[in-house]
Design a protein around this motif. Structure first.
Motif, mmCIF file in Angstrom:
data_model
loop_
_atom_site.group_PDB
_atom_site.id
_atom_site.type_symbol
_atom_site.label_atom_id
_atom_site.label_comp_id
_atom_site.label_asym_id
_atom_site.label_seq_id
_atom_site.Cartn_x
_atom_site.Cartn_y
_atom_site.Cartn_z
ATOM 1 N N ILE A 16 -9.004 -22.747 59.733
ATOM 2 C CA ILE A 16 -8.406 -22.612 59.797
ATOM 3 C C ILE A 16 -8.554 -21.506 61.599
ATOM 4 C CG2 ILE A 16 -5.968 -21.373 59.950
ATOM 5 C CD1 ILE A 16 -5.925 -21.865 56.891
ATOM 6 N N ALA A 17 -8.859 -21.004 61.693
ATOM 7 C CA ALA A 17 -9.710 -20.149 63.030
ATOM 8 C C ALA A 17 -9.673 -21.109 63.470
ATOM 9 C CB ALA A 17 -10.541 -18.742 62.216
ATOM 10 N N GLY A 18 -10.182 -21.908 63.355
ATOM 11 C CA GLY A 18 -10.655 -23.463 64.432
ATOM 12 C C GLY A 18 -9.779 -23.890 65.412
ATOM 13 N N GLY A 19 -8.999 -23.205 64.790
ATOM 14 C CA GLY A 19 -7.702 -23.860 64.985
ATOM 15 C C GLY A 19 -7.064 -25.505 65.323
ATOM 16 N N GLU A 20 -6.197 -26.471 66.065
ATOM 17 C CA GLU A 20 -6.208 -27.345 66.057
ATOM 18 C C GLU A 20 -7.482 -28.400 65.522
ATOM 19 O OE1 GLU A 20 -3.393 -29.653 68.303
ATOM 20 O OE2 GLU A 20 -1.679 -27.806 67.276
ATOM 21 N N ALA A 21 -8.982 -28.408 66.829
ATOM 22 C CA ALA A 21 -9.981 -28.753 66.910
ATOM 23 C C ALA A 21 -10.878 -28.224 65.075
ATOM 24 C CB ALA A 21 -10.519 -28.571 67.736
ATOM 25 N N GLY A 22 -10.025 -27.780 64.174
ATOM 26 C CA GLY A 22 -11.280 -27.462 63.071
ATOM 27 C C GLY A 22 -11.992 -26.382 62.888
ATOM 28 N N MET A 23 -12.836 -27.187 61.706
ATOM 29 C CA MET A 23 -14.754 -26.682 61.979
ATOM 30 C C MET A 23 -14.960 -26.148 62.785
ATOM 31 S SD MET A 23 -15.907 -24.096 59.774
ATOM 32 C CE MET A 23 -15.424 -24.088 58.380
ATOM 33 N N LYS A 24 -15.014 -27.835 63.308
ATOM 34 C CA LYS A 24 -16.383 -27.899 64.307
ATOM 35 C C LYS A 24 -16.002 -26.844 65.572
ATOM 36 C CE LYS A 24 -19.270 -32.019 66.618
ATOM 37 N NZ LYS A 24 -19.227 -32.730 67.461
ATOM 38 N N HIS A 25 -15.048 -26.895 65.848
ATOM 39 C CA HIS A 25 -14.654 -25.726 67.282
ATOM 40 C C HIS A 25 -15.108 -24.501 66.968
ATOM 41 C CE1 HIS A 25 -12.279 -24.320 70.876
ATOM 42 N NE2 HIS A 25 -11.974 -23.750 69.381
ATOM 43 N N PHE A 26 -14.494 -23.913 65.365
ATOM 44 C CA PHE A 26 -14.870 -22.640 65.316
ATOM 45 C C PHE A 26 -16.402 -22.441 65.084
ATOM 46 C CE2 PHE A 26 -16.302 -20.007 61.359
ATOM 47 C CZ PHE A 26 -15.955 -18.637 62.094
ATOM 48 N N LEU A 27 -17.593 -23.034 64.939
ATOM 49 C CA LEU A 27 -18.744 -23.090 64.523
ATOM 50 C C LEU A 27 -19.394 -22.956 66.019
ATOM 51 C CD1 LEU A 27 -19.729 -25.671 61.624
ATOM 52 C CD2 LEU A 27 -19.985 -23.313 61.454
ATOM 53 N N GLU A 28 -18.948 -24.382 67.496
ATOM 54 C CA GLU A 28 -19.252 -24.051 68.351
ATOM 55 C C GLU A 28 -18.788 -22.748 68.978
ATOM 56 O OE1 GLU A 28 -17.144 -27.310 69.855
ATOM 57 O OE2 GLU A 28 -18.815 -28.598 69.277
ATOM 58 N N GLN A 29 -17.246 -22.365 68.976
ATOM 59 C CA GLN A 29 -17.154 -20.914 69.278
ATOM 60 C C GLN A 29 -17.931 -19.411 69.234
ATOM 61 O OE1 GLN A 29 -12.877 -20.488 68.855
ATOM 62 N NE2 GLN A 29 -12.730 -18.859 70.383
ATOM 63 N N PHE A 30 -17.885 -19.718 67.524
ATOM 64 C CA PHE A 30 -18.320 -17.892 67.058
ATOM 65 C C PHE A 30 -19.872 -18.504 66.416
ATOM 66 C CE2 PHE A 30 -14.267 -17.925 66.327
ATOM 67 C CZ PHE A 30 -13.643 -16.432 66.670
ATOM 68 N N GLY A 31 -20.370 -19.837 66.688
ATOM 69 C CA GLY A 31 -21.656 -19.768 66.366
ATOM 70 C C GLY A 31 -22.975 -18.836 66.786
ATOM 71 N N PRO A 32 -22.695 -18.680 68.154
ATOM 72 C CA PRO A 32 -23.775 -17.531 69.030
ATOM 73 C C PRO A 32 -23.747 -16.084 68.128
ATOM 74 C CG PRO A 32 -22.853 -18.804 70.661
ATOM 75 C CD PRO A 32 -22.018 -19.587 68.693
ATOM 76 N N CYS A 33 -22.905 -15.785 67.536
ATOM 77 C CA CYS A 33 -22.414 -14.804 67.168
ATOM 78 C C CYS A 33 -23.849 -14.487 65.835
ATOM 79 C CB CYS A 33 -21.172 -13.992 66.817
ATOM 80 S SG CYS A 33 -20.281 -14.682 67.567
ATOM 81 N N LEU A 34 -24.038 -15.137 65.468
ATOM 82 C CA LEU A 34 -24.764 -14.940 64.812
ATOM 83 C C LEU A 34 -26.321 -14.406 65.000
ATOM 84 C CD1 LEU A 34 -25.045 -18.404 62.751
ATOM 85 C CD2 LEU A 34 -24.096 -15.982 61.656
ATOM 86 N N THR A 35 -26.813 -14.458 66.438
ATOM 87 C CA THR A 35 -27.437 -14.294 66.832
ATOM 88 C C THR A 35 -27.228 -12.585 67.328
ATOM 89 O OG1 THR A 35 -27.274 -14.980 68.834
ATOM 90 C CG2 THR A 35 -28.616 -16.385 67.763
ATOM 91 N N TRP A 36 -26.219 -12.467 67.345
ATOM 92 C CA TRP A 36 -25.953 -10.712 68.409
ATOM 93 C C TRP A 36 -26.106 -10.237 66.540
ATOM 94 C CZ3 TRP A 36 -20.541 -11.784 70.493
ATOM 95 C CH2 TRP A 36 -20.397 -12.817 71.096
ATOM 96 N N PRO A 37 -26.615 -8.659 66.967
ATOM 97 C CA PRO A 37 -26.860 -7.279 66.191
ATOM 98 C C PRO A 37 -25.315 -7.105 65.441
ATOM 99 C CG PRO A 37 -26.788 -6.926 68.492
ATOM 100 C CD PRO A 37 -26.624 -8.250 68.220
ATOM 101 N N TRP A 38 -24.693 -7.287 65.389
ATOM 102 C CA TRP A 38 -23.399 -6.672 64.083
ATOM 103 C C TRP A 38 -23.745 -6.340 63.127
ATOM 104 C CZ3 TRP A 38 -18.702 -11.187 65.373
ATOM 105 C CH2 TRP A 38 -18.638 -11.272 66.615
ATOM 106 N N THR A 39 -24.545 -7.389 62.471
ATOM 107 C CA THR A 39 -25.064 -6.634 60.860
ATOM 108 C C THR A 39 -26.713 -5.730 60.425
ATOM 109 O OG1 THR A 39 -25.583 -8.521 60.106
ATOM 110 C CG2 THR A 39 -23.172 -8.038 59.956
ATOM 111 N N ARG A 40 -26.529 -5.447 59.674
ATOM 112 C CA ARG A 40 -27.749 -4.759 59.537
ATOM 113 C C ARG A 40 -27.840 -5.840 57.814
ATOM 114 N NH1 ARG A 40 -28.341 1.888 60.213
ATOM 115 N NH2 ARG A 40 -30.661 1.387 60.570
ATOM 116 N N LEU A 41 -27.847 -6.306 57.676
ATOM 117 C CA LEU A 41 -27.636 -7.502 56.001
ATOM 118 C C LEU A 41 -29.352 -7.005 55.676
ATOM 119 C CD1 LEU A 41 -25.292 -10.203 56.202
ATOM 120 C CD2 LEU A 41 -25.606 -7.785 55.333
ATOM 121 N N THR A 42 -30.425 -7.161 56.872
ATOM 122 C CA THR A 42 -32.143 -7.890 56.724
ATOM 123 C C THR A 42 -32.434 -6.212 56.659
ATOM 124 O OG1 THR A 42 -32.612 -7.795 58.369
ATOM 125 C CG2 THR A 42 -32.231 -10.174 57.458
ATOM 126 N N ASP A 43 -31.743 -5.372 56.388
ATOM 127 C CA ASP A 43 -32.057 -4.055 56.366
ATOM 128 C C ASP A 43 -31.291 -2.706 55.018
ATOM 129 O OD1 ASP A 43 -33.748 -1.707 56.780
ATOM 130 O OD2 ASP A 43 -33.042 -1.057 58.490
#
Length: 488
Positions: A231-258
């Motif tokens: 739903i967060a991807g809007g009318e374009a759906g999941m593919k648009h969401f992944l394209e928009q927010f996928g790069p965030c996975l490389t940002w140091p937002w969390t400390r899940l590996t520590d």
């Protein structure tokens, strides 16, 4: 049917309550001398909560016994659930003793972390041991993660899943075994990040809980993770969401590996904030608050046939399918509905509010219409019974938790009209009666028309049988009309 519950703590007690309230006999083994008291408190909460989710008749409670040893507990059991401490050596000792007495009985483990292949090591019959991991409170939350290994008998696992469906649970079959299964891996990730946020002084325990329950927790409860992000991807759906927010996975937002150092300082920090947040409530009070909130949330999901609510509806349908068909041949009105007064049904006086008496009547008449063949399939075909007139009399009080039954007596019926007298009763005494006139309607034309022959045939048989019943004294009464007893 008999279930053996090994370990009577919070989880084992929840399993015992789930089976008992669904009509199973339950034998519990727990060496803790306090186990009967602790399980009794869990069972009291369950008795106040679980029936509130059901719109079909609950079965009579099974019998509860406390066994003096494992052999006695599992003897003649159809299903065994182990909920002892997360100690693999202890579980192996328990399984050896269980399987010496009942080697082929399905044996599910409530373990939150161990894989089934680990549980099966050295077992007399590894094919019958599998993971059946529930969530607290077991008597309300439907999820049970079912995790087999390659050594399991597929037929036994499918049989165990069917048993869990029969008691209203949702068995999620985990296809590959993995440490902590599926759900707890998510919880561990969230828990780890939360510990860092508290340790680093960014948020308190209360602020983290508010972030969850005021925001994404509400979304997750009905749509989970991927559907929410679609739903967060809007009318374009999941593919648009992944394209928009996928790069965030490389940002140091969390400390899940520590992992923060787990020391006395961190324990005191977390425990102190938690005490300040919730210490004014006892654990039992918090459980009851949790249960009332879960009931309200689950009822909303049930009304929309969504998420966990779909499981509740399916469980109701199972109960109705196995319930005896109400008979018009007995000299009594037909009991059509079983209900419980829920928190949302109560007014400022602490009594069931007037609109809920009408709701209880509607539940009763809807069940009767389904019985005569005029249910939702019939409505989908373009015909329905519409309520033309209702007269309600309030005769007693219904309060939170009260169990109610709704019965129907047919006073008259012809091709187009249905005249019924509905009694809403508590403990065999009426709290309200409702007299109704219903008209059979062609929905497309918007006018009355004869009902289908098959509906009229069933209705006519009931009408004729009910003709021998005494006519209710207040039938035909209008507001302020004096009854034969001299009351207004």
């Amino acid at each position: 049917m008999k279930a053996a519950i090994i370990g009577g703590g919070v989880i084992g007690g929840g399993w015992a309550a789930r089976f008992l309230l669904n009509g199973w006999d339950v034998a519990v083994f727990d060496p803790d001398p306090e186990a009967p008291r602790k399980l009794g408190e869990v069972l009291a909460n369950a008795r106040a909560a679980l029936p509130a989710l059901s719109d079909a008749p609950m079965p009579d409670n099974g019998s509860l016994t406390f066994a003096s040893n494992l052999k006695e507990a599992v003897q003649n059991a159809d299903y065994i659930q182990e909920s002892v401490s997360e100690d693999l050596a202890l579980k192996h000792r328990v399984y050896a003793e269980i399987q010496h007495a009942a080697p082929d009985t399905p044996l599910g483990s409530s373990t939150s972390g161990f894989k089934p292949s680990e549980l099966q090591q050295g077992a007399l019959n590894p094919a019958s041991i599998f993971v059946a991991h529930p969530f607290n409170p077991v008597y309300l939350l439907p999820l049970a993660e079912i995790v087999p290994s390659i050594k399991n008998d597929p037929k036994l696992v499918e049989s165990a899943k069917e048993i869990l469906r029969e008691i209203g649970m949702f068995p999620l079959h985990v296809r590959k075994e993995i440490d902590a299964h599926i759900a707890d891996r998510f919880l561990e990730a969230v828990w780890r990040e939360a510990l860092w946020l508290v340790k680093d002084g960014i948020a308190t325990t209360e602020e983290i809980d508010e972030a969850i329950r005021m925001g994404f927790g509400l979304r997750w409860g009905q749509m989970g993770l991927f559907e929410t992000y679609r739903i967060a991807g809007g009318e374009a759906g999941m593919k648009h969401f992944l394209e928009q927010f996928g790069p965030c996975l490389t940002w140091p937002w969390t400390r899940l590996t520590d992992v923060p150092e787990f020391n006395d300082e961190l324990v005191d920090l977390i425990a102190g904030q938690s005490d300040a947040q919730s210490g004014q409530h006892s654990i039992r009070e918090l459980e009851r608050i949790r249960d009332r909130n879960l009931i309200g949330f689950l009822r909303v999901l049930k009304d929309s046939n969504w998420g966990a609510g779909r499981v509740l509806l399916e469980h109701d349908a199972r109960r109705r399918a196995t319930a005896p068909d109400p008979s018009p041949d007995t000299a009594a009105p037909m009991v059509m509905a079983h209900m419980q007064v829920l928190p949302g049904w109560i007014d400022y006086n602490g009594h069931m509010t007037e609109s809920r008496y009408l709701f209880a009547s509607s539940e009763t008449s809807d069940a009767f219409l389904r019985h005569i063949g005029a249910g939702m399939d019939y409505v989908a075909g373009g015909h329905s019974y519409y309520t033309a007139e209702t007269h309600i009399m309030h005769l007693g009080e219904a309060k939170l938790g009260d169990r109610l039954t709704g019965s129907v007596q047919v006073l008259g019926a012809d091709e187009k009209r249905l005249h019924v007298f509905i009694r809403i009763e508590k403990d065999g005494a009426p709290v309200a009666t409702l007299e109704q006139m219903l008209l059979h309607v062609d929905m497309a034309k918007g006018r009355a028309c004869p009902a289908a022959p098959e509906v009229l045939a069933r209705l006519g048989a009931i009408r004729d049988a009910h003709a021998a019943l005494p006519r209710p004294e207040t039938a035909g009464r209008h507001v302020g009309h004096q009854t034969g007893r001299g009351k207004s």
